[in-house]
Write a protein that holds these residues in place. Structure first.
Motif, PDB file in Angstrom:
ATOM      1  N   LEU A 126       0.829  -1.199   0.000  1.00  0.00           N
ATOM      2  CA  LEU A 126       0.000   0.000   0.000  1.00  0.00           C
ATOM      3  C   LEU A 126       0.865   1.252   0.000  1.00  0.00           C
ATOM      4  O   LEU A 126       1.757   1.404   0.840  1.00  0.00           O
ATOM      5  N   THR A 127       0.589   2.148  -0.950  1.00  0.00           N
ATOM      6  CA  THR A 127       1.244   3.445  -1.011  1.00  0.00           C
ATOM      7  C   THR A 127       0.174   4.528  -0.939  1.00  0.00           C
ATOM      8  O   THR A 127      -0.755   4.549  -1.760  1.00  0.00           O
ATOM      9  N   ARG A 128       0.294   5.417   0.029  1.00  0.00           N
ATOM     10  CA  ARG A 128      -0.619   6.557   0.129  1.00  0.00           C
ATOM     11  C   ARG A 128      -0.014   7.699  -0.680  1.00  0.00           C
ATOM     12  O   ARG A 128       0.819   8.466  -0.180  1.00  0.00           O
ATOM     13  N   VAL A 129      -0.403   7.799  -1.940  1.00  0.00           N
ATOM     14  CA  VAL A 129       0.114   8.848  -2.821  1.00  0.00           C
ATOM     15  C   VAL A 129      -0.227  10.206  -2.219  1.00  0.00           C
ATOM     16  O   VAL A 129       0.619  11.109  -2.149  1.00  0.00           O
ATOM     17  N   THR A 130      -1.464  10.353  -1.800  1.00  0.00           N
ATOM     18  CA  THR A 130      -1.921  11.464  -0.967  1.00  0.00           C
ATOM     19  C   THR A 130      -2.885  10.843   0.045  1.00  0.00           C
ATOM     20  O   THR A 130      -3.272   9.674  -0.103  1.00  0.00           O
ATOM     21  N   PRO A 131      -3.311  11.584   1.057  1.00  0.00           N
ATOM     22  CA  PRO A 131      -4.294  11.001   1.982  1.00  0.00           C
ATOM     23  C   PRO A 131      -5.580  10.560   1.283  1.00  0.00           C
ATOM     24  O   PRO A 131      -6.254   9.634   1.760  1.00  0.00           O
ATOM     25  N   GLU A 132      -5.897  11.176   0.147  1.00  0.00           N
ATOM     26  CA  GLU A 132      -7.146  10.852  -0.559  1.00  0.00           C
ATOM     27  C   GLU A 132      -6.970   9.833  -1.674  1.00  0.00           C
ATOM     28  O   GLU A 132      -7.957   9.271  -2.154  1.00  0.00           O
ATOM     29  N   TYR A 133      -5.740   9.589  -2.106  1.00  0.00           N
ATOM     30  CA  TYR A 133      -5.461   8.748  -3.285  1.00  0.00           C
ATOM     31  C   TYR A 133      -4.421   7.705  -2.894  1.00  0.00           C
ATOM     32  O   TYR A 133      -3.287   8.037  -2.578  1.00  0.00           O
ATOM     33  N   TRP A 134      -4.834   6.434  -2.929  1.00  0.00           N
ATOM     34  CA  TRP A 134      -3.962   5.325  -2.549  1.00  0.00           C
ATOM     35  C   TRP A 134      -3.692   4.433  -3.756  1.00  0.00           C
ATOM     36  O   TRP A 134      -4.495   4.363  -4.691  1.00  0.00           O
ATOM     37  N   ARG A 135      -2.547   3.750  -3.689  1.00  0.00           N
ATOM     38  CA  ARG A 135      -2.225   2.714  -4.674  1.00  0.00           C
ATOM     39  C   ARG A 135      -1.954   1.409  -3.938  1.00  0.00           C
ATOM     40  O   ARG A 135      -1.255   1.390  -2.924  1.00  0.00           O
ATOM     41  N   VAL A 136      -2.483   0.330  -4.472  1.00  0.00           N
ATOM     42  CA  VAL A 136      -2.233  -1.006  -3.945  1.00  0.00           C
ATOM     43  C   VAL A 136      -1.523  -1.788  -5.042  1.00  0.00           C
ATOM     44  O   VAL A 136      -2.093  -2.010  -6.119  1.00  0.00           O
ATOM     45  N   THR A 137      -0.286  -2.166  -4.776  1.00  0.00           N
ATOM     46  CA  THR A 137       0.559  -2.798  -5.787  1.00  0.00           C
ATOM     47  C   THR A 137       0.802  -4.252  -5.431  1.00  0.00           C
ATOM     48  O   THR A 137       1.252  -4.557  -4.326  1.00  0.00           O
ATOM     49  N   PHE A 138       0.507  -5.143  -6.365  1.00  0.00           N
ATOM     50  CA  PHE A 138       0.762  -6.572  -6.155  1.00  0.00           C
ATOM     51  C   PHE A 138       2.224  -6.857  -6.459  1.00  0.00           C
ATOM     52  O   PHE A 138       2.735  -6.521  -7.534  1.00  0.00           O
ATOM     53  N   HIS A 139       2.878  -7.499  -5.488  1.00  0.00           N
ATOM     54  CA  HIS A 139       4.317  -7.739  -5.593  1.00  0.00           C
ATOM     55  C   HIS A 139       4.617  -9.143  -5.061  1.00  0.00           C
ATOM     56  O   HIS A 139       4.918  -9.328  -3.882  1.00  0.00           O
ATOM     57  N   ASN A 140       4.471 -10.122  -5.933  1.00  0.00           N
ATOM     58  CA  ASN A 140       4.818 -11.497  -5.573  1.00  0.00           C
ATOM     59  C   ASN A 140       5.491 -12.151  -6.779  1.00  0.00           C
ATOM     60  O   ASN A 140       4.919 -13.010  -7.438  1.00  0.00           O
ATOM     61  N   PRO A 141       6.718 -11.703  -7.108  1.00  0.00           N
ATOM     62  CA  PRO A 141       7.392 -12.248  -8.288  1.00  0.00           C
ATOM     63  C   PRO A 141       7.680 -13.734  -8.112  1.00  0.00           C
ATOM     64  O   PRO A 141       7.781 -14.213  -6.979  1.00  0.00           O
ATOM     65  N   PRO A 142       7.766 -14.489  -9.214  1.00  0.00           N
ATOM     66  CA  PRO A 142       7.800 -13.961 -10.586  1.00  0.00           C
ATOM     67  C   PRO A 142       6.444 -13.872 -11.274  1.00  0.00           C
ATOM     68  O   PRO A 142       6.350 -13.271 -12.341  1.00  0.00           O
ATOM     69  N   TYR A 143       5.360 -14.467 -10.683  1.00  0.00           N
ATOM     70  CA  TYR A 143       4.108 -14.575 -11.440  1.00  0.00           C
ATOM     71  C   TYR A 143       2.906 -13.941 -10.755  1.00  0.00           C
ATOM     72  O   TYR A 143       1.803 -14.031 -11.274  1.00  0.00           O
ATOM     73  N   ASN A 144       3.073 -13.314  -9.600  1.00  0.00           N
ATOM     74  CA  ASN A 144       1.954 -12.720  -8.875  1.00  0.00           C
ATOM     75  C   ASN A 144       0.822 -13.732  -8.665  1.00  0.00           C
ATOM     76  O   ASN A 144      -0.348 -13.441  -8.929  1.00  0.00           O
ATOM     77  N   ILE A 145       1.177 -14.900  -8.184  1.00  0.00           N
ATOM     78  CA  ILE A 145       0.180 -15.903  -7.823  1.00  0.00           C
ATOM     79  C   ILE A 145      -0.466 -15.499  -6.506  1.00  0.00           C
ATOM     80  O   ILE A 145       0.158 -14.865  -5.655  1.00  0.00           O
TER      81      ILE A 145
END
Length: 315
Positions: free
Chosen positions: A45-64
């Protein structure tokens, strides 16, 4: 809500199941294969701003996605539901060629069926997908790479989907392995693209590229890959400036006329759990594991080609 009796019965029965046949190494050594979903930071989870968040999937190599991913995603969904300031969230991936893919076939089934139900009364994965759809926050899936199985289902649960024209691939591949999809695509896809096209996606298990996904209504738009990030970021920042109560009210009213019921979503998960217990499905998944599913990139990237060869040949 209370769980539908059929769902509860199937899940209760599943608790007694031993590890499926595919959870052993293809070599036949009897040594359990390593799970592809043991990492503790698969959902970032990245809080770009308090109102706008990004959730990034990070499970290399295949994001299972697997049972140990459940609490990580649940923590994020709960934060989205309870934070008073967040208005928009973007789901994306930092793993090349993969947005989010299929369920992890290594852990025993009881690792999944033994998890407690979520706040909706549904099992964890459908619970979280329903909550993403109904949260008072705008959810946007930014799809670059393969969004197959769970990845497709999470994208469908999001309010909007934008795809890389050159690099996005969506699919519900499960039928080719003798499985029933479990995260709601049978209820969601017909609402987006009509019955015929939904059945085409679900009953062929084929890959759908970005332009076709746009034409079918699988995604809102397919954009040139070089433009995807800026487009989604600009949209998210615009929405993040709007009144949260107005956003929540608009979503709630649209949801009333467009979302499947919790019972429909629950029935799909029951269908998935029921299907993974059938010998035909276990045999097909075992064949895929022996070919290198979850280990060899060519299998993960060309899954329809390999699943199309399972179960004999058609004249």
């Amino acid at each position: 809500m209370k769980l539908h009796p059929l769902v509860a019965a199937i899940l209760t029965c599943s608790l007694a199941l031993a590890a499926p046949a595919w959870a052993q190494k293809a070599s036949g050594s009897g040594v359990a294969a390593r799970s592809a979903t043991d990492a503790k930071d698969q959902v970032r989870l990245t809080r770009v701003t308090p109102e706008y968040w990004r959730v990034t999937f990070h499970n290399p190599p295949y994001n299972i996605y697997g049972p140990k991913t459940m609490p990580q995603l649940n923590e994020v969904v709960t934060a989205l539901e309870t934070d008073p300031r967040v208005r928009v969230v973007v789901f994306d991936s930092d793993v090349p060629d993969f947005f989010l893919t299929h369920y992890d076939f290594v852990p025993p089934l009881t690792d999944t069926t033994g998890l407690p139900d979520g706040v909706t009364g549904l099992p964890p994965l459908p619970d979280m997908l329903v909550r993403i759809s109904k949260a008072p926050v705008v959810s946007i899936a930014s799809i670059r790479g393969r969004a197959t199985g769970v990845g497709s289902e999470l994208a469908l649960a999001s309010d909007m989907r934008f795809a890389s024209r050159e690099k996005a691939v969506l699919s519900q591949w499960e039928v080719a392995a003798g499985l029933v999809p479990g995260g709601g695509p049978m209820s969601r896809l017909p609402r987006l693209m009509g019955r015929g096209r939904a059945l085409e996606v679900l009953l062929t298990g084929n890959d759908i590229d970005g332009p076709t996904a746009e034409r079918y209504g699988y995604v809102n738009r397919a954009l040139p890959d070089a433009e995807l990030d800026a487009f989604v970021d600009t949209m998210a920042r615009r929405i993040s400036r709007f009144d949260k109560q107005a956003i929540a009210d608009i979503k709630r009213i649209v949801d009333d006329s467009s979302l499947p019921s919790n019972e429909q979503i629950g029935a799909e998960w029951a269908g998935f759990i029921n299907s993974v217990q059938r010998p035909a499905a276990q045999q097909r998944v075992k064949q895929l594991m022996e070919l290198g599913l979850q280990e060899r990139p060519e299998i993960e990237k060309r899954l329809p080609e390999y699943t199309g060869k399972l179960g004999g040949t058609a004249d």
